[in-house]
Write an enzyme that holds these catalytic residues in place. Structure first.
Site, short mmCIF file in Angstrom:
data_model
loop_
_atom_site.label_atom_id
_atom_site.label_comp_id
_atom_site.label_asym_id
_atom_site.label_seq_id
_atom_site.Cartn_x
_atom_site.Cartn_y
_atom_site.Cartn_z
N GLN A 137 81.77 -10.82 -23.60
CA GLN A 137 83.04 -10.11 -23.77
C GLN A 137 84.11 -10.94 -24.48
O GLN A 137 85.08 -10.39 -24.96
CB GLN A 137 83.53 -9.64 -22.40
CG GLN A 137 82.56 -8.65 -21.77
CD GLN A 137 83.04 -8.13 -20.44
OE1 GLN A 137 82.63 -8.63 -19.40
NE2 GLN A 137 83.90 -7.13 -20.45
N HIS A 185 75.67 -12.73 -16.89
CA HIS A 185 76.60 -11.60 -16.92
C HIS A 185 76.07 -10.59 -17.95
O HIS A 185 76.70 -10.34 -18.97
CB HIS A 185 78.02 -12.07 -17.24
CG HIS A 185 79.09 -11.09 -16.85
ND1 HIS A 185 80.11 -11.41 -16.00
CD2 HIS A 185 79.29 -9.81 -17.20
CE1 HIS A 185 80.91 -10.37 -15.85
NE2 HIS A 185 80.44 -9.38 -16.58
N ASN A 235 75.97 -11.40 -12.09
CA ASN A 235 77.14 -10.55 -12.03
C ASN A 235 76.71 -9.09 -11.81
O ASN A 235 75.88 -8.57 -12.56
CB ASN A 235 77.92 -10.62 -13.35
CG ASN A 235 79.11 -9.68 -13.35
OD1 ASN A 235 80.08 -9.91 -12.65
ND2 ASN A 235 79.03 -8.59 -14.11
N GLU A 236 77.27 -8.46 -10.80
CA GLU A 236 77.13 -7.03 -10.57
C GLU A 236 75.69 -6.52 -10.78
O GLU A 236 75.40 -5.81 -11.75
CB GLU A 236 78.12 -6.24 -11.43
CG GLU A 236 79.55 -6.61 -11.11
CD GLU A 236 80.56 -5.57 -11.55
OE1 GLU A 236 80.18 -4.61 -12.23
OE2 GLU A 236 81.75 -5.71 -11.18
N TYR A 244 87.21 -3.70 -7.25
CA TYR A 244 88.33 -3.11 -7.99
C TYR A 244 89.05 -2.05 -7.18
O TYR A 244 90.26 -1.94 -7.21
CB TYR A 244 87.81 -2.48 -9.29
CG TYR A 244 87.50 -3.48 -10.37
CD1 TYR A 244 86.37 -4.29 -10.30
CD2 TYR A 244 88.34 -3.63 -11.46
CE1 TYR A 244 86.09 -5.22 -11.27
CE2 TYR A 244 88.07 -4.56 -12.46
CZ TYR A 244 86.94 -5.35 -12.36
OH TYR A 244 86.68 -6.27 -13.33
N GLU A 251 86.37 -10.31 -8.94
CA GLU A 251 87.04 -9.58 -10.02
C GLU A 251 87.86 -8.46 -9.41
O GLU A 251 87.40 -7.78 -8.47
CB GLU A 251 86.03 -8.90 -10.97
CG GLU A 251 85.34 -9.79 -11.94
CD GLU A 251 84.43 -9.01 -12.91
OE1 GLU A 251 84.74 -7.84 -13.22
OE2 GLU A 251 83.42 -9.57 -13.33
N TRP A 285 90.53 -9.83 -13.32
CA TRP A 285 89.89 -9.42 -14.56
C TRP A 285 90.95 -8.75 -15.41
O TRP A 285 91.36 -7.67 -15.06
CB TRP A 285 88.73 -8.44 -14.27
CG TRP A 285 87.99 -8.15 -15.54
CD1 TRP A 285 88.25 -7.17 -16.44
CD2 TRP A 285 86.89 -8.90 -16.06
NE1 TRP A 285 87.40 -7.25 -17.50
CE2 TRP A 285 86.56 -8.31 -17.30
CE3 TRP A 285 86.18 -10.03 -15.63
CZ2 TRP A 285 85.52 -8.81 -18.10
CZ3 TRP A 285 85.16 -10.50 -16.43
CH2 TRP A 285 84.84 -9.88 -17.65
N GLU A 301 85.04 -4.64 -23.93
CA GLU A 301 84.76 -3.94 -22.67
C GLU A 301 83.48 -3.09 -22.83
O GLU A 301 83.51 -1.87 -22.76
CB GLU A 301 85.99 -3.12 -22.27
CG GLU A 301 85.89 -2.30 -21.01
CD GLU A 301 85.49 -3.06 -19.75
OE1 GLU A 301 85.78 -4.27 -19.65
OE2 GLU A 301 84.87 -2.44 -18.88
N TRP A 302 82.38 -3.77 -23.09
CA TRP A 302 81.05 -3.15 -23.13
C TRP A 302 81.03 -1.87 -23.97
O TRP A 302 81.44 -1.90 -25.12
CB TRP A 302 80.52 -2.91 -21.71
CG TRP A 302 80.58 -4.16 -20.89
CD1 TRP A 302 81.38 -4.40 -19.82
CD2 TRP A 302 79.82 -5.38 -21.09
NE1 TRP A 302 81.16 -5.68 -19.33
CE2 TRP A 302 80.21 -6.29 -20.09
CE3 TRP A 302 78.85 -5.81 -22.00
CZ2 TRP A 302 79.69 -7.58 -19.97
CZ3 TRP A 302 78.30 -7.08 -21.88
CH2 TRP A 302 78.73 -7.93 -20.88
C1 NOJ Z 1 83.11 -5.76 -14.01
C2 NOJ Z 1 82.28 -6.48 -15.01
O1 NOJ Z 1 81.74 -7.62 -14.43
C3 NOJ Z 1 83.05 -6.82 -16.27
O2 NOJ Z 1 82.13 -7.27 -17.21
C4 NOJ Z 1 83.82 -5.62 -16.74
O3 NOJ Z 1 84.44 -5.83 -17.97
C5 NOJ Z 1 84.85 -5.28 -15.69
N1 NOJ Z 1 84.18 -4.96 -14.46
C6 NOJ Z 1 85.75 -4.11 -16.08
O4 NOJ Z 1 85.02 -2.97 -16.31
#
Ligand code: NOJ
Length: 580
Positions: free
Chosen positions: A110, A213, A257-258, A397, A480, A531, A538-539
């Site tokens: 990112q 990640h 990550n996630e 979040y 985050e 974050w 943003e992906w």
């Molecule tokens: C979690 C993810 O780990 C991160 O890569 C992403 O940009 C943020 N959330 C926001 O969507």
């Protein structure tokens, strides 16, 4: 069958807000032929040719040398105060505990850019964004914020917030261009993170490093990625190299990550089409999950081994969970309360229970999938998996709302052909963000980000639930949290963009709730990471959605950064509440 789970998983994930579209094989070119020996420069060139096969070449940033910190740096004029003091009155005497980690968080894909530099190999994201541009809103991670060259100035800018820690990720293909165990190791790649970590340490900022990640080396993706159990060994090899290189300076590690969101991509990205033996989009996330858990636990075992041999410093290691415990749509409905528990099992429990409790998946998941679909762990494997985290880390979040699927819970649970099976939650985004009385759960984030509302008033409750459900002797870290300011991408003028009031409110409300959770509920919360320090890639939304505390002008040659008001608000909160 399981599409309901995948749909909900993906839609409710904060991070990939646009619903995935299934991309069928004819829409994308073939993945590169896997390279399993030799690993020559020509092989690497071939991998990059596969990235560029559609005629979209990898581009470089304008700045291609490391910028030194500015000699006469200043944050500029202080912004006007916009939050009335009475809102903070009830927390004004409260302090965060000693050693509290206050930081920001980023991820390699990112922010880094420079994707071809230093002998780096391509990742799954390089490949997808170049070959299937719609996947990444027509953009690529080639340059993004050019952290690879601008990190020193960025660290300088972030330091001005008073942070004592910085969470970043290491790109696997920057260290091992081919990803696999036999791949050559890139010394230039290793050196980049050495320099980056040294810069943080020099500035009194503690590095927190994440090994993965989401940037799977494309050469491993061609071999099935996390759907192929052999990746456990490849990941362990990579992890071991990284631990040994940085293990004296990095004391806090994250393996993955996630994992939930990551495994869900196998249902929707084109990669599942490469799978053999009847593995399809529906099954793939549940094949990914055990492999990822095993890869995590094996790497943790390697880490602990290196520590006990005295080869690296004693630190701590965990995994960054995602998912949450939703509120019931109708608090008086037993069925909605039950479905909320089920969502928590499927979203959070899938990874948390094996790792933090007993090596098993939650009962509701085991009841849904036979071992032929979701691999069960042997006793020996369980011994490695349970307890493979020194603390509980979560990207928290917000929470959402759970409503029973149409037709009722029992009917859904017993019918594998029900579109809502196995979670049996109503997947309508409206019912996931509002309650039976018709009110929303909180202020909406950017409308393109359908998975996120500001639910800060519920985070204390969530933290309480979490610390009872997955108690960890190492405490909880919110690794985050952040917010997309609604319509920020549409604002034409900088002065409008910098007044990011919804983000600032979200952050301050959340931080104040956390203070209360620590001081009144006695929650063992030991750190929080925002974050993110600047707008970035943003992906799937690329630069179209903004989470940054700083604006980045992606059209300017220097990718100029400008502080938003949230940056100052957060700085001031910690000035007041962090123990000196
Ligand atoms: C979690 C993810 O780990 C991160 O890569 C992403 O940009 C943020 N959330 C926001 O969507």
């Amino acid at each position: 069958m399981w599409s309901a789970l995948l749909r909900t998983t993906v839609l409710s994930a904060v991070l990939i807000p646009i619903a995935y579209a299934q991309i069928s094989p004819p829409d994308f070119p073939p993945l590169p032929v896997p390279i399993t020996s030799g690993y020559t420069q020509t092989d690497l060139d071939q991998l990059w040719q596969s990235v560029e096969q559609n005629g979209i070449p990898v581009v470089k940033a304008n700045i291609t040398r490391v910028l030194e910190p500015l000699a006469n740096f200043s944050v500029g004029p202080e912004p006007p105060r916009f939050r009335p003091a009475y809102l903070q009155a009830n927390t004004s005497g409260l302090r965060l505990p000693e050693g509290f980690l206050y930081g920001v968080s980023t991820a390699a894909t990112q922010v880094e850019g420079a994707v071809k530099e230093g002998g780096r190999g391509p990742s799954s994201w390089d490949w997808i964004c170049h070959n299937v541009p719609s996947t990444c809103s027509g953009e690529t991670p080639d340059v993004t914020v050019n952290e690879y060259y601008q990190y020193k100035q960025d660290i300088q800018r972030v330091k001005a917030m008073g942070v004592n820690t910085f969470s970043f990720s290491i790109a696997w293909p920057r260290i091992l261009p081919f990803g696999s165990k036999g791949s050559p190791v890139s010394e230039k790649g290793l050196k980049f993170y050495d320099d980056f970590i040294d810069e943080l340490v020099k500035n009194g900022i503690e590095p927190v490093a994440t090994l993965f990640h989401w940037d799977t080396p494309i050469n491993l993706m061609s071999q099935g990625g996390f759907l192929n159990r052999s990746i456990v060994e490849d990941f362990n090899n990579y992890a071991s190299i990284v631990f040994q290189r940085y293990g004296k300076k990095v004391k806090t590690w994250i393996t993955f990550n996630e994992p939930l969101v990551y495994c869900a991509i196998y249902a929707t990205f084109p990669f599942d089409a490469t799978q053999k033996g009847g593995v399809n989009a529906t099954l793939s996330p549940f094949i990914c999950a055990p492999n990822l858990i095993e890869a995590h636990a094996t790497a943790v075992q390697t880490y602990r081994g290196l520590v006990s041999q005295g080869k690296i410093a004693k630190g701590k290691i965990s995994i960054k969970h995602d998912g949450q415990k939703p509120l019931p749509f109708d608090p008086d409905s037993e069925s909605d309360r039950e479905v909320a528990d089920r969502v928590a099992d499927f979203y959070l429990g899938l990874f948390s229970q094996p790792i933090h409790v007993d090596g098993n998946y939650p009962q509701s998941i085991e009841d849904s999938f036979p071992p032929s679909v979701l691999r069960r762990f042997t006793d020996e494997e369980k011994d490695i998996i349970k307890g493979s985290a020194d603390f509980y880390a979560i990207d928290a979040y917000a929470v959402t709302v759970a409503k029973t699927a149409p037709g009722g819970l029992e009917a859904c649970i017993s019918d594998v052909n029900n579109v809502y099976w196995p979670v049996c939650q109503d997947t309508n985004p409206v019912t996931q963000h509002s309650r039976v009385n018709g009110w929303p759960i909180g202020a909406t984030a950017d409308p393109a980000n359908t998975g996120l509302s500001d639910t800060t008033q519920h985070m204390r409750e969530f933290l309480k639930w979490l610390s009872e459900k997955y108690p960890s002797p190492g405490g909880i870290y919110i690794t985050e949290f952040g917010f997309t300011e609604p319509f920020e991408v549409l604002l034409p003028e900088l002065y409008q963009i910098t007044w990011d009031e919804r983000r600032a409110n979200y952050l301050l409300d959340y931080l104040n709730e956390a203070l209360l959770a620590i001081n009144e509920d006695k929650i063992d919360l030991r750190g929080m990471f925002i974050w993110t320090p600047f707008d970035n890639f943003e992906w799937r939304s690329a630069t179209q959605q903004k989470y940054g505390l700083q604006h980045v002008n992606f059209s300017a040659p220097g990718l100029d950064r400008t502080y938003k008001i949230s940056f100052f608000q957060v700085r001031d909160f910690f000035r007041e509440h962090l123990l000196k």
